[in-house]
Enzyme design. Structure first.
Site, PDB file in Angstrom:
ATOM      1  N   GLU A   2      37.019  42.711  32.817  1.00 30.31           N
ATOM      2  CA  GLU A   2      36.203  41.773  33.329  1.00 30.31           C
ATOM      3  C   GLU A   2      35.321  41.254  32.172  1.00 30.31           C
ATOM      4  O   GLU A   2      34.816  41.935  31.637  1.00 30.31           O
ATOM      5  CB  GLU A   2      35.390  42.219  34.500  1.00 30.31           C
ATOM      6  CG  GLU A   2      35.081  41.336  35.668  1.00 30.31           C
ATOM      7  CD  GLU A   2      36.315  41.014  36.275  1.00 30.31           C
ATOM      8  OE1 GLU A   2      36.902  39.786  36.028  1.00 30.31           O
ATOM      9  OE2 GLU A   2      36.726  41.495  37.077  1.00 30.31           O
ATOM     10  N   HIS A   3      35.130  39.805  32.354  1.00 33.07           N
ATOM     11  CA  HIS A   3      34.368  39.077  31.194  1.00 33.07           C
ATOM     12  C   HIS A   3      34.660  39.201  29.799  1.00 33.07           C
ATOM     13  O   HIS A   3      34.205  39.665  28.920  1.00 33.07           O
ATOM     14  CB  HIS A   3      32.746  39.389  31.399  1.00 33.07           C
ATOM     15  CG  HIS A   3      32.138  38.705  32.703  1.00 33.07           C
ATOM     16  ND1 HIS A   3      31.685  37.571  32.542  1.00 33.07           N
ATOM     17  CD2 HIS A   3      31.994  39.246  33.924  1.00 33.07           C
ATOM     18  CE1 HIS A   3      31.300  37.199  34.035  1.00 33.07           C
ATOM     19  NE2 HIS A   3      31.264  38.277  34.610  1.00 33.07           N
TER      20      HIS A   3
ATOM     21  N   SER B  25      42.616  17.575  52.986  1.00 35.73           N
ATOM     22  CA  SER B  25      42.772  18.942  53.029  1.00 35.73           C
ATOM     23  C   SER B  25      42.571  19.354  54.349  1.00 35.73           C
ATOM     24  O   SER B  25      41.916  18.733  55.104  1.00 35.73           O
ATOM     25  CB  SER B  25      41.482  19.414  52.136  1.00 35.73           C
ATOM     26  OG  SER B  25      41.335  20.755  52.546  1.00 35.73           O
TER      27      SER B  25
ATOM     28  N   GLY C  57      34.670  30.495  47.383  1.00 32.04           N
ATOM     29  CA  GLY C  57      33.495  31.126  46.753  1.00 32.04           C
ATOM     30  C   GLY C  57      33.621  32.643  46.859  1.00 32.04           C
ATOM     31  O   GLY C  57      32.776  33.425  46.709  1.00 32.04           O
TER      32      GLY C  57
ATOM     33  N   GLY D 157      35.395  34.499  44.876  1.00 29.89           N
ATOM     34  CA  GLY D 157      35.866  35.089  43.459  1.00 29.89           C
ATOM     35  C   GLY D 157      37.501  35.319  43.350  1.00 29.89           C
ATOM     36  O   GLY D 157      37.735  36.138  42.714  1.00 29.89           O
TER      37      GLY D 157
ATOM     38  N   SER E  23      39.678  32.805  43.036  1.00 30.69           N
ATOM     39  CA  SER E  23      40.147  31.669  42.384  1.00 30.69           C
ATOM     40  C   SER E  23      40.832  30.714  43.089  1.00 30.69           C
ATOM     41  O   SER E  23      41.842  30.257  42.868  1.00 30.69           O
ATOM     42  CB  SER E  23      41.231  32.427  41.185  1.00 30.69           C
ATOM     43  OG  SER E  23      40.630  33.006  40.282  1.00 30.69           O
TER      44      SER E  23
ATOM     45  N   ASP F 276      41.875  33.026  35.050  1.00 30.22           N
ATOM     46  CA  ASP F 276      42.405  32.777  36.299  1.00 30.22           C
ATOM     47  C   ASP F 276      43.546  31.781  36.332  1.00 30.22           C
ATOM     48  O   ASP F 276      44.466  32.023  37.274  1.00 30.22           O
ATOM     49  CB  ASP F 276      41.255  31.844  37.112  1.00 30.22           C
ATOM     50  CG  ASP F 276      39.899  32.794  37.075  1.00 30.22           C
ATOM     51  OD1 ASP F 276      40.074  34.035  36.665  1.00 30.22           O
ATOM     52  OD2 ASP F 276      38.734  32.607  37.399  1.00 30.22           O
TER      53      ASP F 276
HETATM   54  C1  GLA Z   1      35.395  33.932  36.346  1.00 31.15           C
HETATM   55  C2  GLA Z   1      36.054  33.193  35.331  1.00 31.15           C
HETATM   56  C3  GLA Z   1      37.265  33.962  34.476  1.00 31.15           C
HETATM   57  C4  GLA Z   1      36.359  34.984  33.910  1.00 31.15           C
HETATM   58  C5  GLA Z   1      35.959  35.943  34.943  1.00 31.15           C
HETATM   59  C6  GLA Z   1      35.270  37.163  34.561  1.00 31.15           C
HETATM   60  O1  GLA Z   1      36.568  34.268  37.056  1.00 31.15           O
HETATM   61  O2  GLA Z   1      36.721  32.030  35.886  1.00 31.15           O
HETATM   62  O3  GLA Z   1      37.739  32.963  33.265  1.00 31.15           O
HETATM   63  O4  GLA Z   1      35.811  34.788  32.918  1.00 31.15           O
HETATM   64  O5  GLA Z   1      35.126  35.323  35.659  1.00 31.15           O
HETATM   65  O6  GLA Z   1      36.348  38.132  34.208  1.00 31.15           O
END
Ligand code: GLA
Length: 393
Positions: free
Chosen positions: A35-36, A69, A126, A128, A130, A176
């Protein structure tokens, strides 16, 4: 909603036509670990979900683009030339689609005709998981296929990320879009974010299930804090570059190198951010080894360590994510639990013995609500395919 119902909805919205409706699907993604790390040039290990975004697409007689949509009331009809599209930013969900069309134009792939678009999204907004990357990738894949181009999945991921960075204006990394474009059933994707080299790692979990827990906490701080973390990493990189030659990305450092040169990092947060990146990157590679050896217990420990580092060193967790993880770890059949995605809300991912999943959903849900006042949602989920076509063309 099944395909037949979606097609009926499409004709109810756009009317009949002699042109065929093509149908495409792109998944959401869950990041298993790493992550990150994507914008720090290291390894990530995401997987595609079994649910995502469906796009129904049909050519029109004129050159207009009409976007609708099933999830949002906002809809719009735009002129299809790239110049006017580039100036059509709305701040609405269609920016993800339009951004992709603008990027296609930059690659010399202007659309040759107009289209009607109808999207049906199954990914909670929202959360997370994607949903935005899923819209971008399904749009790119659908249009390239319908226009008769060979759709290269890596190229699709890159142009979708550019749409998000340039047009939508969110400075995200490549993970993502890459996972949504290249995901493979029952496999995680080990992606080297600097070179975009990747391998599919069998994700065989036997009696264990992936449980995604949605905190339903709005990710309020996410954009500002995301950019702040990115710039802290840039600062740490610059300082370390004065000591380590040939260092292009923070994640290239080994934990030993960081230990040796850490004095150059001027503040505690910079050191902690760098420590997270370097150690998390190493955890991804250890996770792949653990998965290859079928050592799910070791993988679970790495998931736990990842969360603790995101909470304590990288500081992108929040109370709701921490409570969800704490409660998940109390269930005996949980091997590991961590936040997934950018943080500050959204989802956690846990690996849970199938016999304990029911108990997990009940007990974690109850405790989470008692402690936070929010109701969580739980998805027991397998790993699905990357973007693909279902029907048409
Ligand atoms: C979001 C961003 C990704 C990644 C994550 C953290 O999902 O879109 O590119 O940086 O945060 O891992």
């Amino acid at each position: 909603m099944n395909l037949m119902e979606m097609k009926q909805a499409f004709t109810a919205q756009f009317g009949e036509s002699s042109e065929e409706i093509s149908v495409f699907q792109a998944p959401g993604r869950v990041n298993l670990i790493g992550e990150h790390i994507d914008y720090n040039g290291g390894y990530v290990l995401p997987a595609a979900l079994e649910f995502g975004t469906t796009l129904l697409l049909r050519p029109r007689q004129d050159k207009k683009l009409s976007f609708k949509s099933m999830n949002f009331p906002y809809h719009v009809e735009l002129h299809g030339d790239v110049k006017s599209l580039a100036e059509s930013k709305t701040g609405e969900w269609v920016d993800y689609s339009v951004g992709v069309i603008v990027e296609l134009g930059k690659l010399g792939r202007d659309l040759t005709r107009g289209y009607d678009f109808l999207y049906n999204g199954e990914i909670p907004n929202g959360s997370g998981l994607s949903s935005s990357a899923s819209i971008e990738v399904v749009t790119a894949y659908g249009l390239l296929s319908t226009e008769g181009y060979l759709a290269d999945r890596v190229e699709i991921a890159v142009l979708s990320q550019k749409a998000e960075n340039g047009y939508v204006g969110v400075n995200s990394g490549i993970m993502d879009q890459f996972a949504v474009a290249n995901g493979a059933k029952d496999h995680a994707i080990l992606l080297m974010c600097d070179t975009l080299e990747y391998t599919k790692v069998p994700f065989v979990t036997g009696d264990y299930k992936l449980v995604i827990s949605n905190t339903n906490k709005r990710r309020g701080l996410v954009d500002s804090k995301y950019n702040e973390r990115r710039s802290e990493c840039d600062q740490a990189l610059q300082l370390l570059q004065s000591r380590v030659s040939g260092l292009d990305y923070l994640a290239q450092l080994t934990p030993e190198q960081l230990e040796e040169h850490q004095a150059v990092l001027e503040t505690k947060p910079l050191l902690e951010r760098a420590k997270h990146v370097v150690e998390e990157n190493a955890r991804v590679l250890k996770s792949v080894e653990a998965l290859k050896q079928g050592d799910l217990a070791a993988f679970g420990q790495l998931m736990n360590a990842s969360h603790d580092s995101l909470r304590d060193l990288y500081e992108v967790s929040c109370e709701e994510l921490d409570v969800m993880v704490e409660e998940a770890r109390k269930i005996p059949g949980t091997l590991g639990s961590r936040m997934t995605g950018a943080g500050f809300g959204g989802c956690t991912v846990s690996l849970v013995h199938q016999d304990d999943v029911e108990k997990f959903v009940e007990q974690v849900g109850k405790a989470y609500e008692e402690r936070t006042g929010l109701k969580g949602d739980f998805y027991v989920c397998g790993v699905g395919e990357g973007v693909h076509q279902i029907e048409g063309v």
